[in-house]
Write a protein that holds these residues in place. Structure first.
Motif, PDB file in Angstrom:
ATOM      1  N   TYR A 128      -1.107  -1.989  -6.668  1.00 10.18           N
ATOM      2  CA  TYR A 128      -1.542  -0.626  -6.953  1.00 10.18           C
ATOM      3  C   TYR A 128      -0.701  -0.001  -8.056  1.00 10.18           C
ATOM      4  CZ  TYR A 128      -4.586  -0.803  -2.883  1.00 10.18           C
ATOM      5  OH  TYR A 128      -5.580  -1.142  -1.995  1.00 10.18           O
ATOM      6  N   LEU A 129       0.591  -0.341  -8.095  1.00  8.18           N
ATOM      7  CA  LEU A 129       1.446   0.171  -9.159  1.00  8.18           C
ATOM      8  C   LEU A 129       0.981  -0.339 -10.517  1.00  8.18           C
ATOM      9  CD1 LEU A 129       4.966  -0.188  -7.494  1.00  8.18           C
ATOM     10  CD2 LEU A 129       3.799   1.942  -8.052  1.00  8.18           C
ATOM     11  N   VAL A 130       0.652  -1.626 -10.600  1.00  7.58           N
ATOM     12  CA  VAL A 130       0.152  -2.191 -11.854  1.00  7.58           C
ATOM     13  C   VAL A 130      -1.190  -1.560 -12.213  1.00  7.58           C
ATOM     14  CG1 VAL A 130      -0.587  -4.296 -13.022  1.00  7.58           C
ATOM     15  CG2 VAL A 130       1.385  -4.352 -11.486  1.00  7.58           C
ATOM     16  N   PRO A 161       2.707  -3.324  -4.953  1.00  8.97           N
ATOM     17  CA  PRO A 161       2.875  -3.671  -6.377  1.00  8.97           C
ATOM     18  C   PRO A 161       1.556  -3.761  -7.139  1.00  8.97           C
ATOM     19  CG  PRO A 161       4.334  -5.003  -5.028  1.00  8.97           C
ATOM     20  CD  PRO A 161       3.432  -4.263  -4.080  1.00  8.97           C
ATOM     21  N   THR A 174       2.786  -4.390   1.686  1.00  8.43           N
ATOM     22  CA  THR A 174       2.989  -5.567   0.833  1.00  8.43           C
ATOM     23  C   THR A 174       2.105  -5.535  -0.411  1.00  8.43           C
ATOM     24  OG1 THR A 174       1.391  -6.747   2.223  1.00  8.43           O
ATOM     25  CG2 THR A 174       3.739  -7.041   2.722  1.00  8.43           C
ATOM     26  N   GLU A 175       0.998  -4.787  -0.380  1.00 10.72           N
ATOM     27  CA  GLU A 175       0.095  -4.742  -1.528  1.00 10.72           C
ATOM     28  C   GLU A 175       0.479  -3.674  -2.539  1.00 10.72           C
ATOM     29  OE1 GLU A 175      -4.076  -4.580  -0.548  1.00 10.72           O
ATOM     30  OE2 GLU A 175      -3.761  -5.637   1.325  1.00 10.72           O
ATOM     31  N   THR A 186       2.082   5.099  -5.759  1.00 16.00           N
ATOM     32  CA  THR A 186       1.723   4.892  -7.167  1.00 16.00           C
ATOM     33  C   THR A 186       1.734   6.205  -7.919  1.00 16.00           C
ATOM     34  OG1 THR A 186       0.349   2.974  -6.582  1.00 16.00           O
ATOM     35  CG2 THR A 186      -0.072   4.017  -8.712  1.00 16.00           C
ATOM     36  N   TYR A 221      -0.415   3.572  -0.490  1.00 18.31           N
ATOM     37  CA  TYR A 221      -0.245   2.902  -1.778  1.00 18.31           C
ATOM     38  C   TYR A 221      -0.531   3.867  -2.922  1.00 18.31           C
ATOM     39  CZ  TYR A 221      -0.871  -1.327   1.105  1.00 18.31           C
ATOM     40  OH  TYR A 221      -0.778  -2.296   2.061  1.00 18.31           O
TER      41      TYR A 221
END
Length: 383
Positions: free
Chosen positions: A300-302, A298, A295-296, A162, A158
């Motif tokens: 981490y991107l935010v 997004p 699945t998690e 990111t 992740y």
């Protein structure tokens, strides 16, 4: 399925060789958007997700042992190019700007961790610490923090995704800011005259890489890695982050800095060999990743976007209070978040004669990124 440990090493090293050659010779625009090191992670993770790599310890142990030596050897070789005398020649204003930039990213990662803690894995602080290592140094620092903190491979994935996506967006924003340089400098009432002392043509290393140099660097760095590992294992653990691996990295970092101030620092080929070792390290980490757990991503991107928003706000306040020009702020930011690959390019976009400033900023990151990442990890682990 691969059940032979040596064959697994051969596959990972073969992928690294192919990607390195394509990255340097093919001239594909694809690598501008997906760096070869990220592609290395994605390919190895995909092979593992497809069940190509066996799960037995006997299969995975040889590659892990190789990585254990490759990581400290890589750190030593990277720091051979870190001339402290040139870094100190930047002067107090530029060095202060760089320090505040790194501090703002540290604050940003802690804020993002607290903001999204409920939606993150309990060990997410380790991945965020690795991301901080990358955003205050580079991919090598990211790998070092991951290894020291033993961040789970999937969660580390992740952080790597990111790093790539958010950094790319940030780089576009910084490049676009060049056209607003005069307006920004009027807003901060900046005095740019002190930059004249740092103007000069960018330095290029045209020395040929010879076989004796390559052999000496490889064998010497592995010998130093072995010595540092031996000493590091005998050192006591301190807190959550200062374990045997951290002691090992500290030892090779000190030795690398010392060697960089001697004629050893001028031996050609150290950065190229370090890049090869980085691909091996990333390949080993990715070989334990599984895409079914992405699945998690997004969240981490935010979180990554949040880090850079906090960073931008702090740097804007700093620039206004200290009357700092956009060049220093932008190049220091990209030197932290992007490293040696992008800092000189951004510096050149402002003024080609100031490219050396971008190079020196990036060298500071190579030296400090691991330790800033570990500091952030220590803070997050105690929250």
């Amino acid at each position: 399925m691969i059940t032979n440990g040596l064959l697994m090493i051969a596959v990972v090293c073969g992928l690294a060789a192919i990607l390195l050659v394509l990255d340097k010779t093919a001239g594909w625009k694809f690598f501008r958007y997906v760096p070869a090191v990220v592609l290395m992670y994605l390919l190895c993770a995909a092979l593992n997700s497809a069940g190509l790599f066996g799960t037995e310890d006997a299969t995975r142990e040889p590659l892990k042992n190789l990585k254990d030596f490759a990581l400290p050897a890589m750190i030593f070789l990277l720091l051979l190019g870190c001339d402290l005398r040139r870094i100190l020649s930047l002067g107090p204003k530029l060095l202060l700007t760089y320090a505040v930039t790194s501090l703002s990213l540290l604050v940003g990662i802690v804020v993002a961790f607290l903001a999204f803690r409920a939606a993150l894995d309990p060990e997410a602080w380790k991945a965020l610490a690795a991301l901080l290592g990358s955003w205050t140094g580079g991919s090598a620092n990211m790998a070092a923090v991951q290894d020291i903190l033993q961040a789970p491979e999937n969660i580390f994935g992740y952080a790597l995704i990111t790093d790539t996506i958010v950094y790319s967006l940030w780089l576009m924003i910084v490049f676009s800011s060049v056209m607003f340089s005069d307006r920004f400098n009027r807003f901060t009432r900046a005095d740019t005259s002190y930059l004249n002392a740092h103007m000069g043509a960018a330095e290029h290393d045209d020395r040929p890489i010879t076989v004796p140099a390559v052999i000496g660097l490889i064998l010497g760095s592995l010998l130093i890695a072995w010595g540092a590992i031996t000493v590091g294992e005998a050192m006591p653990e301190v807190g959550e982050v200062m374990n045997s691996t951290a002691w090992t990295i500290l030892l090779v970092s000190v030795l690398g800095l010392i060697a960089a101030q001697t004629p050893l620092g001028r031996i050609p080929g150290s950065q190229q060999i370090a890049t090869v070792l980085l691909f091996v390290v990333i390949g080993q980490i990715a070989s334990g990743s599984d895409f079914s757990a992405l699945t998690e991503a997004p969240v981490y991107l935010v979180a990554g976007v949040t880090v850079l928003v906090v960073h931008a706000v702090i740097m804007l306040i700093y620039a206004k209070l200290t009357r700092t020009e956009l060049f220093s702020v932008a190049v220091a930011s990209v030197a932290n978040v992007g490293g040696i690959a992008s800092a000189p390019v951004v510096a050149g976009a402002f003024n080609r004669q100031l490219v050396p400033v971008g190079v020196l900023f990036a060298l500071i990151g190579s030296l400090m990124g691991t330790w800033i990442g570990l500091l952030g990890g220590q803070i997050m682990s105690g929250l």
